[in-house]
Each structure stands twice: as structure tokens, then as C-alpha cells.
Enzyme design. Structure first.
Site, mmCIF file in Angstrom:
data_model
loop_
_atom_site.group_PDB
_atom_site.id
_atom_site.type_symbol
_atom_site.label_atom_id
_atom_site.label_comp_id
_atom_site.label_asym_id
_atom_site.label_seq_id
_atom_site.Cartn_x
_atom_site.Cartn_y
_atom_site.Cartn_z
ATOM 1 N N LYS A 40 0.795 -1.209 0.000
ATOM 2 C CA LYS A 40 0.000 0.000 0.000
ATOM 3 C C LYS A 40 0.840 1.278 0.000
ATOM 4 O O LYS A 40 0.294 2.360 -0.178
ATOM 5 C CB LYS A 40 -0.982 -0.002 1.180
ATOM 6 C CG LYS A 40 -1.851 -1.216 1.262
ATOM 7 C CD LYS A 40 -2.675 -1.522 0.013
ATOM 8 C CE LYS A 40 -3.777 -0.591 -0.249
ATOM 9 N NZ LYS A 40 -5.054 -1.236 -0.608
ATOM 10 N N SER B 178 -2.633 -12.426 4.375
ATOM 11 C CA SER B 178 -3.017 -12.345 2.955
ATOM 12 C C SER B 178 -1.908 -12.908 2.073
ATOM 13 O O SER B 178 -2.188 -13.565 1.065
ATOM 14 C CB SER B 178 -3.365 -10.906 2.560
ATOM 15 O OG SER B 178 -2.241 -10.069 2.590
HETATM 16 N N1 PMP Z 1 -3.249 -7.688 1.715
HETATM 17 C C1 PMP Z 1 -3.170 -6.755 2.674
HETATM 18 C C2 PMP Z 1 -2.562 -7.126 4.000
HETATM 19 C C3 PMP Z 1 -3.671 -5.470 2.432
HETATM 20 O O1 PMP Z 1 -3.608 -4.540 3.396
HETATM 21 C C4 PMP Z 1 -4.266 -5.189 1.167
HETATM 22 C C5 PMP Z 1 -4.836 -3.829 0.901
HETATM 23 N N2 PMP Z 1 -6.012 -3.560 1.623
HETATM 24 C C6 PMP Z 1 -4.324 -6.194 0.205
HETATM 25 C C7 PMP Z 1 -3.791 -7.426 0.518
HETATM 26 C C8 PMP Z 1 -5.005 -5.996 -1.133
HETATM 27 O O2 PMP Z 1 -4.481 -5.010 -1.956
HETATM 28 P P1 PMP Z 1 -5.410 -4.150 -2.914
HETATM 29 O O3 PMP Z 1 -6.078 -3.101 -2.072
HETATM 30 O O4 PMP Z 1 -4.471 -3.552 -3.910
HETATM 31 O O5 PMP Z 1 -6.432 -5.032 -3.534
#
Ligand code: PMP
Length: 358
Positions: A53, A295
Site C-alpha cells: 500500500k 493475505s
Molecule cells: N493484503 C493486505 C494485508 C492489504 O492490506 C491489502 C490492501 N487492503 C491487500 C492485501 C489488497 O491489496 P489491494 O487493495 O491492492 O487489492
């Protein structure tokens, strides 16, 4: 790497920490992957505030500066599950803007503390009101105070930075090589939308794999997201359930994600159970020395599933969005003790020196 290891420096000096955002490495992982398949992870924790991010944060601020929407010294506000807030807090600190984050109480304590440490203010919203409650609070505060609302879920600056950086890096690093699958989840959908758009145009043979939590399959459900005129969500999505994969799948389909879903910029949609993601994150840490959050573990678990069914020679890349250090107080670290366990006590007592007096 050759023995002995010798490094050469980056060949340049940096004027600002912000210039170190991006250009993250793709690293091969071999654990539980067939020998004749190459699986790489794109390690976004190499960014200066340790997540993907940071890219979005610099993009939102610099696009707003460029368009004259953000005035010197104006306060920036955003609704964030954490990493966007940490990224924005870093960028705002480096550029001299005050920053306020609204965040649900369900998000890990260390994220709040990190933002505050970076000089931001954090306004908490009730867990029961989910991501939408947090979002509405940010809108309300922005309107009441004349602050700049970052709008990560709607802004074009989100997918755009992934087209211009993340995707370009992947094209460069895999130039002249195979890239059969690219695997990602979605939060705002910025990573997916930006990279998928470029891969579709420049590497049409690459299969794009999108993943979502098994108990919150918003895309798979086919239910349309209700929206207001400006694209923001009008109601919680009916397929949403609270899940363990922080940063993924809010309780609505963001408009940044919607366009790429409508354009079918993915070839496979794979659900993943949060606990499996946690297990995969632990495996990456303990068998590869790669330290990522839930994630990242979830994305990797999906990529591993593909690797295990792939034909010899297949090359796969998956995203690791952030560092595991952001989850010390979360279920990822459940069972990781503070005190010595029995085996550690036995080890301590096995030699004469330095016993702790119990
Ligand atoms: N994993 C984590 C830990 C995140 O903070 C985010 C962003 N919210 C994402 C994945 C997904 O990224 P994006 O917002 O670009 O879809």
C-alpha cells in the site's frame, strides 16, 4: 549467489524515503512445490513502510498534488484496514501533511500504534459497523473539516500506480522468461486491476488468478454491489462474512475492483480458507525465512495449489502484500509464547550457566 557474498550498493543516492517505494524482488520458493515448477513471490514487504500500500499512498498524494486537489499543509483522511493508513502516514510525514485514519476496532493493535508513531491520528469505529461504517466516518469527518479524502476504493490513482509500477516490474523481471500464472487477492482491487490490465495487453498468455476468502466469496456469488452515484458502496454485500484475511475483501465490492471483474480480467477465481492462509504464512516463515502476513500466506496457498497440478516447466508468480510483523497480536501469532516452553526450559537447564530463577 556466489561465495563469498559481495554487494555493490544501489548505485545512487536517495533524496527521500519515498523514492525507495516499489521495485520489490521476486523470490523463488521451493517448499512443497514440485521441482520442475518455478513459483516466485513478489515480496511487497521490501517497501519502506513494509506493504504494497506504500505504492497506493504515494500515488494518491502525488496525483492530488498534481491535480491541485491537495493544498500545502491540508489534512489528509482515509478509511483504512491498516496498511493504507501506515503508507499514507509515512508519505504524509515525509511531505508535511497531517494525516487522520479511521479504522475498525477489529484491525490489529500494532497497525494503530504504527500510524500514531508515524505522527497520524487514528479514529476508531465499531467492529459491528464493518468497513462501511469506517468509510462513512471518514467521509463525515472530511466534509465537516474540509479535509482531503484519499478514497482508495474509488480513486483512479489506485490501479494506475500498479499499472505504472507493479506491472512494469513484473514485465521487466520476467522478460524473456515464461510467466504462466499470476496470483493475487483483492482489498480495494487496485493491485489486481492495475496489474491484470497490463498483463492482458502485454502477456496475454499469463493466466490471472484471483482469490477471495472461502467464507466471503463476493465475486463468486454473482450478487451485484449496490452503489451511490459516486461509485461508493450503498450497502454491505450479502455474501460477506467476517473473515481472517486482514486487508482482503471488505464487505463491499469496491469500484476499483468492479471494472476489472466486469471486463473478466481473471481466468480463475479460487476461494481460500483463512486458516490455510495462516498455515501457509507459517510455512513460508519457518521453511523459507520469508516473513509475510495472512493475505500473503493465503495468496501463496492458492499459488501452491496451482503449482501442484501444473505441468513441468510452469512458472507462477504470487503477491505477498505485507510483513508478518504487522500481526503480532492477531491469530497468526496464536500459540507463539512470550515465556520459555518446556523444551526451552529443558535446554536452558542442560548446561550450568545462566538459569532463570523461577
Ligand atoms: N493484503 C493486505 C494485508 C492489504 O492490506 C491489502 C490492501 N487492503 C491487500 C492485501 C489488497 O491489496 P489491494 O487493495 O491492492 O487489492
Amino acid at each position: 549467489m556466489d561465495y563469498p557474498r559481495i554487494t555493490k550498493g544501489r548505485g545512487r543516492l536517495y533524496e527521500s524515503i519515498l523514492d525507495t517505494i516499489g521495485d520489490t524482488p521476486c523470490v523463488r520458493v521451493k517448499t512443497n512445490v514440485p521441482d520442475d515448477v518455478r513459483l516466485y513471490v513478489k515480496a511487497e514487504f521490501f517497501n519502506p513502510a513494509s506493504s504494497v500500500k506504500d505504492r497506493l499512498a504515494i500515488s494518491i498524494i502525488e496525483e492530488a498534488e498534481h491535480d491541485g486537489l491537495l493544498k500545502p499543509g491540508q489534512t489528509v483522511i482515509e478509511a483504512t484496514s491498516g496498511n493504507t493508513g501506515v503508507g499514507l502516514a509515512m508519505v504524509c510525514a515525509a511531505k508535511g501533511y497531517p494525516f487522520v485514519a479511521t479504522m475498525p476496532t477489529s484491525v490489529s493493535i500494532e497497525r494503530r500504534k504504527l500510524m500514531r508513531f508515524l505522527g497520524a491520528q487514528v479514529v476508531l469505529t465499531p467492529k459491528a459497523d464493518k468497513a462501511m461504517g469506517c468509510y462513512n466516518k471518514a467521509v463525515e469527518l472530511a466534509e465537516a473539516n474540509g479535509w482531503f479524502l484519499a478514497r482508495q476504493f474509488e480513486t483512479d490513482a489506485n490501479a494506475k500506480i500498479h499499472e505504472n509500477t507493479t506491472a512494469r516490474e513484473i514485465l521487466a523481471d520476467f522478460a524473456g522468461d515464461r510467466l504462466d500464472y499470476w496470483v493475487t487477492g483483492y482489498g480495494t482491487g487496485g493491485t489486481f486491476s492495475g496489474v491484470a490490465k497490463v498483463l492482458r495487453a502485454e502477456r496475454p498468455e499469463t493466466k490471472i488468478v484471483l482469490s477471495e476468502p472461502a467464507n466471503a466469496q463476493l465475486i463468486q456469488s454473482g450478487h451485484e454491489q449496490q452503489r451511490t452515484a459516486d461509485g461508493s458502496p450503498a450497502a454491505s454485500h450479502p455474501a460477506f462474512e467476517p473473515h481472517m484475511i486482514q486487508g482482503w475483501t471488505p464487505d463491499f465490492i469496491p469500484s476499483v475492483l468492479q471494472e476489472s471483474v466486469d471486463q473478466k480480467r481473471f481466468d480463475l477465481l479460487v476461494p481460500i480458507d483463512g486458516q490455510q492462509g495462516i498455515n501457509a504464512s507459517k510455512l513460508l516463515a519457518q521453511q523459507e525465512g520469508i516473513f509475510t502476513g495472512v493475505s500473503g500466506g493465503s495468496t501463496f496457498a492458492v499459488a501452491q495449489g496451482i503449482a501442484n497440478q501444473a505441468e513441468p516447466g510452469t512458472v507462477i508468480l504470487c503477491m505477498l502484500p505485507d510483513t508478518g510483523e504487522r500481526y503480532l497480536s492477531s491469530p497468526l501469532f496464536e500459540g507463539v509464547g512470550e515465556d520459555m516452553d518446556e523444551a526451552e526450559i529443558a535446554l536452558s537447564q542442560s548446561t550450568p550457566g545462566f538459569h532463570l530463577n523461577e
